[in-house]
Enzyme design. Structure first.
Site, PDB file in Angstrom:
ATOM      1  CB  SER A  23      -7.705   4.046   3.104  1.00 13.40           C
ATOM      2  OG  SER A  23      -6.834   3.479   4.083  1.00 13.40           O
ATOM      3  CE  LYS A  75      -3.777   2.057   2.738  1.00 20.15           C
ATOM      4  NZ  LYS A  75      -4.621   1.852   3.939  1.00 20.15           N
ATOM      5  CB  SER A 131      -8.147   1.497   6.218  1.00 20.63           C
ATOM      6  OG  SER A 131      -8.738   2.771   6.241  1.00 20.63           O
TER       7      SER A 131
END
Length: 472
Positions: A156, A81, A180
């Site tokens: 996210s 990420k 997230s």
């Protein structure tokens, strides 16, 4: 443009999970180089539809695949990420406002992640600073759900979830400040464990804040992949204050006492959703049939009381990133490029600055109330999300601050509690909406009892195997 996007094909990866790929490499059935090339081909096949990769590192991945890697998951392709530094790549935090050069070294968590033997193909997408639960910036790009490209992946950890659900890779890094990991896991039909606080190396910069609410982790398609990652990561670092997990491989035979929180009623900042309600009802019945004691409870917290302190505290993150992010992460920042939601969240902190001490007390009080339930129950079950996966545009940055913040709270009112308390929580894909998208059920356990969640997850996975895109 609605369609299902699958990268699964008849190559060396087939439908193998991470443990299966690692075993195939170890026994010589396939090579790490072949696994890497297959994953790159899959990524190129579907990323045009999903927009989940923000920086490709294919050549470094190819080079690494030709070496004799070590680790329990050696040679398994993955993604990281884009809010962690990876040496040789810029860290862009999902924003056009950060002008970052190539990182000179990995963050400590990336070192832990790679110590497992995983081979990263690049950086995965996320919304600006990870502050909203969908990646749909019209300039940066919209990350789409592989189950149906008209819908959000959640966030996210949007890009990681899309790459795993579509079959490009079996596992990818994720992190969780208010759901997230678990929100995109629910939206994309994945296993998403938010571990106990300090179970893994913390996100860089988290020590600056009064309560560490951000947790590192992964999203996977199978329980054993999540278990294998934590076992391997533990060999690199383990907090001695937490019980060792080891490689959890089987259900626990103990029958558990489980509290079942109903979905939030209409009008209480929630949106009661029939498909979500049915998922929880059916899961409660399944647990009871397996011999567990399940007790129905009304959600015991006032969402309106929770909203202000949570938004103020997340506003502190937005304010710090907006004003000190460049210093914290050695990057230039162009504030004119910041999205309205980031600015609105930052203003929320400023307007509540003198109330912050009281808000922190409220968060800790409600967190202690949540933890006290574990004196009576082994597991707490809730929906992951109050309603089914929304379409792209539901969290558009063109919405005003009040509307988008209300929608975010109404979407995921259950998730932030474990970030405050530090206790572990896991999303498991145990339902399906009328539109054919996954719905997750959420389970939390006392602090340090991550192993108990994985054991229950194995039991549920065996009793009700979840759908994958290739068998949908």
């Amino acid at each position: 443009m609605s369609k299902l996007v699958s990268a699964f094909t008849n190559d060396v990866l087939g439908t193998l999970d991470a443990v299966g790929i690692a075993a195939a490499i170890k026994t010589g059935k396939i090579s790490a180089a072949e696994a890497t090339e297959a994953a790159i081909n899959r990524a190129e096949k579907v990323n045009g539809d999903l927009n989940a990769i923000v920086y490709k590192m294919y050549e470094p991945a190819r080079s690494k695949s030709r070496l004799n890697s070590t680790g329990d998951l050696a040679g398994v392709p993955s993604f990281i990420k884009d809010n962690d530094n990876v040496k040789g790549a810029p860290t862009q935090f999902g924003t056009l406002a950060f002008k970052a050069g190539q990182a000179k070294k990995n963050t400590p968590f990336v070192e832990q992640f790679l110590s497992t033997g995983l081979n990263s193909l690049g950086k995965s997408s996320m919304p600006e600073f990870g502050l909203i639960c969908s990646t749909e910036n019209p300039n940066w790009g919209i990350t789409r759900n592989p189950w149906n490209t008209d819908y959000t992946t959640g966030g996210s950890s949007s890009g990681s979830a899309a790459m795993v659900a579509s079959g490009v890779v079996p596992i990818a890094s994720a992190n969780d400040g208010a759901g997230s990991i678990r929100i995109p896991a629910s939206c994309c039909g994945l296993v998403g464990l938010k571990p106990s606080r300090n179970r893994l190396v913390n996100l860089e910069g988290s020590a600056f804040f009064p309560i560490n609410i951000v947790y590192q982790g992964v999203v996977t398609r199978t329980v054993r992949d999540t278990a294998a990652f934590y076992s391997a990561a533990e060999k690199h670092y383990r907090d001695p204050k937490l019980p060792e997990m080891g490689f959890v491989q089987n259900p626990n035979q103990r029958k558990l006492k489980i509290a079942f929180f109903e979905n939030i009623a209409e009008g209480k900042m929630g949106h009661s959703d029939e498909d979500t309600n049915n998922t929880l009802e059916n899961t409660a019945k399944l647990l009871s049939s397996m011999g567990h004691e399940v007790e129905r409870l009304t959600f015991p917290y006032d969402i309106d009381e929770l909203k202000g302190p949570f938004l103020s505290y997340y506003g502190l993150f937005a304010y710090a990133l907006k004003n000190f992010g460049g210093l914290m992460f050695q990057a230039k920042i162009d504030k004119k490029q910041l999205e309205p939601f980031t600015n609105g969240l930052s203003e929320q902190f400023k307007s509540n600055f003198f109330s912050m001490r009281q808000h922190l007390k409220t968060l800790k009080r409600i967190g202690a109330q949540a933890e006290s339930l574990f004196g009576k129950y082994d597991i707490i079950m809730t929906p992951v999300l109050a309603h089914a996966v929304p379409k792209i545009g539901h969290f558009s940055i063109d919405l005003n601050w009040d509307e988008i913040s209300n929608r975010a709270v109404a979407f995921a009112p259950f998730m932030g509690l474990q970030n405050v308390t530090g206790s572990p929580g896991i999303s498991l894909p145990l339902g399906t909406s009328g539109e054919g998208l996954p719905i997750g059920a959420h389970f939390s356990a006392p602090y340090g009892q991550d192993k108990l969640l994985l054991e229950l997850a194995y039991e549920l996975e065996e009793a009700k195997p979840w759908k994958f895109i290739y068998n949908s």
